[in-house]
Design a protein around this motif. Structure first.
Motif, PDB file in Angstrom:
ATOM      1  N   UNK C 110     -10.180  -4.963  -5.112  1.00 17.56           N
ATOM      2  CA  UNK C 110     -10.357  -4.887  -3.663  1.00 17.56           C
ATOM      3  C   UNK C 110     -10.750  -3.469  -3.257  1.00 17.56           C
ATOM      4  N   UNK C 111     -10.080  -2.490  -3.869  1.00 15.35           N
ATOM      5  CA  UNK C 111     -10.411  -1.103  -3.509  1.00 15.35           C
ATOM      6  C   UNK C 111     -11.823  -0.745  -3.978  1.00 15.35           C
ATOM      7  N   UNK C 112     -12.219  -1.243  -5.161  1.00 18.52           N
ATOM      8  CA  UNK C 112     -13.594  -0.998  -5.641  1.00 18.52           C
ATOM      9  C   UNK C 112     -14.631  -1.648  -4.730  1.00 18.52           C
ATOM     10  N   UNK C 113     -14.272  -2.800  -4.160  1.00 15.79           N
ATOM     11  CA  UNK C 113     -15.198  -3.504  -3.261  1.00 15.79           C
ATOM     12  C   UNK C 113     -15.134  -2.943  -1.833  1.00 15.79           C
ATOM     13  N   UNK C 114     -14.406  -1.856  -1.667  1.00  9.54           N
ATOM     14  CA  UNK C 114     -14.282  -1.199  -0.362  1.00  9.54           C
ATOM     15  C   UNK C 114     -13.650  -2.067   0.719  1.00  9.54           C
ATOM     16  N   UNK C 115     -12.749  -2.921   0.299  1.00 10.82           N
ATOM     17  CA  UNK C 115     -11.919  -3.646   1.249  1.00 10.82           C
ATOM     18  C   UNK C 115     -10.909  -2.650   1.833  1.00 10.82           C
ATOM     19  N   UNK C 116     -10.758  -2.677   3.146  1.00 15.90           N
ATOM     20  CA  UNK C 116      -9.792  -1.774   3.783  1.00 15.90           C
ATOM     21  C   UNK C 116      -8.378  -2.328   3.615  1.00 15.90           C
ATOM     22  N   UNK C 117      -7.524  -1.533   2.977  1.00 14.90           N
ATOM     23  CA  UNK C 117      -6.114  -1.908   2.872  1.00 14.90           C
ATOM     24  C   UNK C 117      -5.358  -1.103   3.908  1.00 14.90           C
ATOM     25  N   UNK C 118      -4.760  -1.797   4.849  1.00 15.35           N
ATOM     26  CA  UNK C 118      -4.105  -1.110   5.954  1.00 15.35           C
ATOM     27  C   UNK C 118      -2.603  -1.403   5.941  1.00 15.35           C
ATOM     28  N   UNK C 119      -1.815  -0.368   6.131  1.00 15.66           N
ATOM     29  CA  UNK C 119      -0.363  -0.535   6.188  1.00 15.66           C
ATOM     30  C   UNK C 119       0.097  -0.426   7.633  1.00 15.66           C
ATOM     31  N   UNK C 120       0.939  -1.363   8.034  1.00 17.46           N
ATOM     32  CA  UNK C 120       1.442  -1.415   9.406  1.00 17.46           C
ATOM     33  C   UNK C 120       2.498  -0.323   9.599  1.00 17.46           C
ATOM     34  N   UNK C 121       2.186   0.641  10.438  1.00 17.12           N
ATOM     35  CA  UNK C 121       3.070   1.793  10.620  1.00 17.12           C
ATOM     36  C   UNK C 121       4.386   1.415  11.298  1.00 17.12           C
ATOM     37  N   UNK C 122       4.338   0.406  12.167  1.00 19.54           N
ATOM     38  CA  UNK C 122       5.580  -0.001  12.830  1.00 19.54           C
ATOM     39  C   UNK C 122       6.599  -0.512  11.814  1.00 19.54           C
ATOM     40  N   UNK C 123       6.133  -1.373  10.881  1.00 19.82           N
ATOM     41  CA  UNK C 123       7.078  -1.893   9.884  1.00 19.82           C
ATOM     42  C   UNK C 123       7.478  -0.829   8.879  1.00 19.82           C
ATOM     43  N   UNK C 124       6.547   0.078   8.529  1.00 19.15           N
ATOM     44  CA  UNK C 124       6.912   1.183   7.631  1.00 19.15           C
ATOM     45  C   UNK C 124       8.083   1.949   8.204  1.00 19.15           C
ATOM     46  N   UNK C 125       7.991   2.198   9.503  1.00 17.93           N
ATOM     47  CA  UNK C 125       9.038   2.919  10.205  1.00 17.93           C
ATOM     48  C   UNK C 125      10.356   2.146  10.142  1.00 17.93           C
ATOM     49  N   UNK C 126      10.287   0.839  10.425  1.00 26.10           N
ATOM     50  CA  UNK C 126      11.487  -0.013  10.404  1.00 26.10           C
ATOM     51  C   UNK C 126      12.141  -0.023   9.033  1.00 26.10           C
ATOM     52  N   UNK C 127      11.322  -0.191   7.986  1.00 19.39           N
ATOM     53  CA  UNK C 127      11.865  -0.339   6.636  1.00 19.39           C
ATOM     54  C   UNK C 127      12.046   1.010   5.945  1.00 19.39           C
ATOM     55  N   UNK C 128      11.651   2.084   6.623  1.00 19.33           N
ATOM     56  CA  UNK C 128      11.848   3.403   6.045  1.00 19.33           C
ATOM     57  C   UNK C 128      10.905   3.720   4.903  1.00 19.33           C
ATOM     58  N   UNK C 129       9.730   3.103   4.868  1.00 18.12           N
ATOM     59  CA  UNK C 129       8.747   3.408   3.818  1.00 18.12           C
ATOM     60  C   UNK C 129       7.901   4.604   4.236  1.00 18.12           C
ATOM     61  N   UNK C 130       7.710   5.551   3.295  1.00 19.01           N
ATOM     62  CA  UNK C 130       6.933   6.753   3.583  1.00 19.01           C
ATOM     63  C   UNK C 130       5.539   6.634   2.962  1.00 19.01           C
ATOM     64  N   UNK C 131       4.563   7.345   3.529  1.00 23.81           N
ATOM     65  CA  UNK C 131       3.189   7.278   3.008  1.00 23.81           C
ATOM     66  C   UNK C 131       3.123   7.617   1.528  1.00 23.81           C
ATOM     67  N   UNK C 132       3.946   8.590   1.091  1.00 23.51           N
ATOM     68  CA  UNK C 132       3.891   9.000  -0.319  1.00 23.51           C
ATOM     69  C   UNK C 132       4.331   7.901  -1.286  1.00 23.51           C
ATOM     70  N   UNK C 133       5.010   6.866  -0.756  1.00 15.62           N
ATOM     71  CA  UNK C 133       5.459   5.768  -1.619  1.00 15.62           C
ATOM     72  C   UNK C 133       4.404   4.685  -1.778  1.00 15.62           C
ATOM     73  N   UNK C 134       3.373   4.745  -0.950  1.00 12.80           N
ATOM     74  CA  UNK C 134       2.343   3.689  -0.978  1.00 12.80           C
ATOM     75  C   UNK C 134       1.102   4.159  -1.733  1.00 12.80           C
ATOM     76  N   UNK C 135       0.276   3.210  -2.135  1.00 12.68           N
ATOM     77  CA  UNK C 135      -0.956   3.523  -2.878  1.00 12.68           C
ATOM     78  C   UNK C 135      -1.804   4.552  -2.132  1.00 12.68           C
ATOM     79  N   UNK C 136      -2.605   5.281  -2.888  1.00 15.33           N
ATOM     80  CA  UNK C 136      -3.529   6.235  -2.274  1.00 15.33           C
ATOM     81  C   UNK C 136      -4.708   5.477  -1.656  1.00 15.33           C
ATOM     82  N   UNK C 137      -5.425   6.185  -0.801  1.00 14.27           N
ATOM     83  CA  UNK C 137      -6.657   5.645  -0.220  1.00 14.27           C
ATOM     84  C   UNK C 137      -6.462   4.376   0.582  1.00 14.27           C
TER      85      UNK C 137
END
Lengths: 159, 159, 159
Positions: C110-137
Motif C-alpha cells: 500500500x505504501x509503495x502504491x502511494x496509498x495514504x495511510x492516515x491515523x485518527x488523532x482523536x483516537x490516538x489521544x484517547x488510547x495514548x498512542x504517540x506518533x513515534x509508536x506508529x509506522x513512518x510516512x
C-alpha cells in the motif's frame, strides 16, 4: 440502460443477523430497480454453502476449515452471543411469529430478483471451499470484479 | 437546495465504540453542511432506548429481549471484550480525562444539528421495541426509507 | 487531474482478517488508479503500530492500553475466535501455502502504491498512542480530513 443505479454489498461477516441485514438491503435496492451485487468474501462465503454432505477432494487443512465453518445460511451464528440464551433459534422463533423471512428465503428472493451473488475466489482458495459446495447460479471473481462494480455504485456497503 | 450533500449511516451495531464512531462521523458531516441520517437497525436501536423504567404491554418474548438488551447509549458494551478489564467504564474514564464527549452527548449534539435519527420499524417489531421506549423526536421507517436516501448519498456507511 | 476516482476506507476494526480485507480492497483500487486513503481509527490504529519496544513517556492508563492492545499488523487477533483453534497462526499457515500476502506485506505494498495511510488523532489521544509508536510516512488527521475525502469518494467503506 446506463442510468440504472447500482448497489454493491461486500458481505464479509458470517453472522446470521448481519447476513440478514445485507440481504434485506439488497432485496430492497432491487425492488427500487437497482442493479445489485453481493460480494461474499471471508466468512460471508458460509451463507452460500449448500446444506449437504459433499466429499470434494481436500487437503487436511481444508477439511478442518470445512468442518469448523457453518454450512449454509440457516446454520450461521448470531453476532452477539453475549446476550445469554439469545441464539439463532430464538431469533428464528420470533421471526416466524412476525412472518419475517428467514435468511435462506431472503437468498432465494435475491436470486429471483436477479441480484448477482458473487463468491470471492481468493478466499475460497484460502478456506478450501470448492464451487460444488456453493449454491448454483452464482458468479465468481476477485477484488478486480468488486472495484469494477463498486466505482459506479450509488450505494456501497461493507457488512 | 438540491445540491446539499448527503451522509447516510446505517448503525447496525450495538457496541459503544462503534456507535461513538457513527455519531462522530455524523456530527462531522453535519458540520460540513451535509444532510445526515442515521438509520438505527438491529442492535443499533439500543442506542436510542430511553434509560427509564417503562411498562409497555409486551409478550413474554418481547419482555425477554427487552431485559437482555442494553437500555440506552451509556449502557452499551464495548466491541472488544477480550482486552481484559477494558470495559466501557475504563474507556469512559479516559474519555472524561481528555474531555471527549460521551455517546449520549454526541446523540444530543446530533439532534441539535438536525441530524435525522431513524429507527427501523421492521427490527423494532422483531425485538418488540415500542415507540414510547425510544428517544423523542426521532423518525420511523424501513428499508425503502434507507434506499431513498442512500441512493443519493455522497457518503454511505454500514457500521 | 480532477477525474481520478477516490476510494476511502475507514479501518475501525483491529481484527487481522478485517484489516486484510481493507488492505486487499485498497491495493486493488490503487491498481485501478484510484486515489486511495485508509483512515485508521479506534482499534484499526493497532495495524499501524511498530513491532518494537519503545518507551514514550505515558500516563499509567496510557501504559495499560499500550500493553493490552496488539502491537502491529502481524499481532492482530482474528475476528472469529469461536472457531475453536483457528487462530491467526492457522490462517497464516494456510496463507503461506497459497502464497497469499500477510498483512504486513499488504501494508508495505500500500505504501509503495502511494496509498495514504492516515491515523485518527482523536483516537490516538484517547488510547495514548504517540506518533513515534506508529509506522513512518503516515499522515495524521481527524474527522474533518475524512469528510473532505469521503464526500468525493467513488467507494467509501467502513470496516
Amino acid at each position: 440502460m446506463s442510468e440504472q443505479k447500482k448497489t454493491n454489498i461486500i458481505l464479509f461477516s458470517g453472522d446470521y443477523d448481519r447476513a440478514m441485514a445485507a440481504y434485506i438491503i439488497a432485496n430492497g435496492a432491487a425492488a427500487y430497480d437497482h442493479k445489485v451485487t453481493i460480494f461474499h468474501t471471508f466468512w460471508g462465503l458460509n451463507a452460500l454453502r449448500k446444506d449437504e454432505k459433499l466429499r470434494p477432494s481436500k487437503t487436511f487443512m481444508e477439511k478442518m476449515f470445512g468442518k469448523m465453518m457453518p454450512k449454509g445460511a440457516e446454520n450461521l451464528p448470531l453476532s452477539k452471543m453475549q446476550y445469554a440464551g439469545m441464539g439463532p433459534k430464538m431469533i428464528k422463533n420470533v421471526m416466524k411469529k412476525h412472518n419475517a423471512m428467514p435468511l435462506d428465503d431472503l437468498i432465494s428472493m435475491a436470486q429471483e430478483q436477479e441480484i448477482t451473488l458473487l463468491a470471492c475466489t481468493m478466499t475460497m482458495d484460502l478456506l478450501g471451499l470448492k464451487e460444488e459446495e456453493l449454491l448454483d447460479d452464482i458468479e465468481y471473481g476477485g477484488v478486480a470484479a468488486y472495484i469494477a462494480e463498486g466505482e459506479d455504485g450509488a450505494i456501497n456497503l461493507f457488512i
